[in-house]
Design an enzyme around this catalytic site. Sequence first.
Site: not given
Ligand code: NAD
Length: 242
Positions: A99-101, A116, A144, A146
Site C-alpha cells: 500500500n501507498v497510503d 510500492h 520541481c 528546477c
Molecule cells: P488489489 O486491489 O489487487 O486486491 C485487493 C484485495 O483485497 C482483493 O483480493 C479483495 O478481495 C481484498 N479485500 C477487499 N476488501 C477487503 C477487506 N475488507 N478485508 C480484507 N481484504 C479485502 O490490491 P493489491 O493486492 O494490494 O495489489 C494491487 C496494487 O494496488 C498494489 O500495488 C498497491 O500499491 C495498490 N493499491 C494500494 C492502495 C492503498 O494504498 N490503499 C489502494 C489501491 C491499490
Amino acid sequence: MEDLKAAITAIHRERPLSTVVLTGAGVSADSGIPTFRGEGGLWRNYRPEDLATAAAFARDPLLVWEWYEWRRSIVREAKPNAAHLAIARIPNTLVVTQNVDGLHQRAGSKDIIELHGNLFRTRCVREETRRDALDAFGTLPPHCQCGALLRPDVVWFGELLPVGAFERAGRAVRAADLLLVIGTSGVVFPAAGLVSFHEGLSIEINPQLSAISSACTFAVAANAAEATPPIVEAIIDARTHR
Ligand code: NAD
C-alpha cells in the site's frame, strides 16, 4: 467462522515469536479506500493499470496527477481501521505493505517496508530528489524548483521496487515463525511471490479467495477489520503463555 477458529488454534499450538505481515489494498478497504481489484474503485472510465505507468505519465501527466490527487484526498480523510491498529500491537513484527497510503505508520507500526512507495511523497523526474508532499497541490501537474515535472514517489506497473526492499522482505518472510497475508489479490509481482518463501504457519485474511489462498495454511474468509484483531489477540496470548 470455522477457518478463523482453526487459525487461532494453530497459533496457540505453535506459539510464534516472530511475525511478518504482508498487506495489500484490502487492509485499507475498511477505512474507505478503494482497492484496485474487486468491487468499487472505479475512477472515470480508466483502469488503474492504464494510469499507474510511466508511459501514461509521459503521455498525459495532468490526467495521471488528477487521479493521484483524487486518491490522495480520499486517503487524507481516512483513518487507520481495527486491522491496522491490531497489526501495530504485534510484538517483533515486520510489516511489508504494497500500500501507498501510509496508514500502517499512522496506526503506530514501526518497522515497515513500503514496497510500492508512498502517495505523500514526490520525486523530481530530472534530479530524482524526493520530498514529502502532504497537502493538495494548487496547480497540476506540480513542478520541481528546477523546472522539471514532479511525479508521485510510487512504483508504477513495470517499474523496479526500491533497492533492497524486496531482498529484506524476503529474508524476513523466510525467517519468521508466522506469516499473515491480509487483503491482497496476490497477482502483483514480485510482492505476491514473497508468500512462497515461507514454509511455516501462514494465515490469509481476505473475504474472497485470492491467487495465493491455496499457498497459505489457513485462508480466513473475512474482512480485515473483523478477523485481524482476534488473530492478533491469539498471537499476544500465545507469547504470554509460553
Ligand atoms: P488489489 O486491489 O489487487 O486486491 C485487493 C484485495 O483485497 C482483493 O483480493 C479483495 O478481495 C481484498 N479485500 C477487499 N476488501 C477487503 C477487506 N475488507 N478485508 C480484507 N481484504 C479485502 O490490491 P493489491 O493486492 O494490494 O495489489 C494491487 C496494487 O494496488 C498494489 O500495488 C498497491 O500499491 C495498490 N493499491 C494500494 C492502495 C492503498 O494504498 N490503499 C489502494 C489501491 C491499490
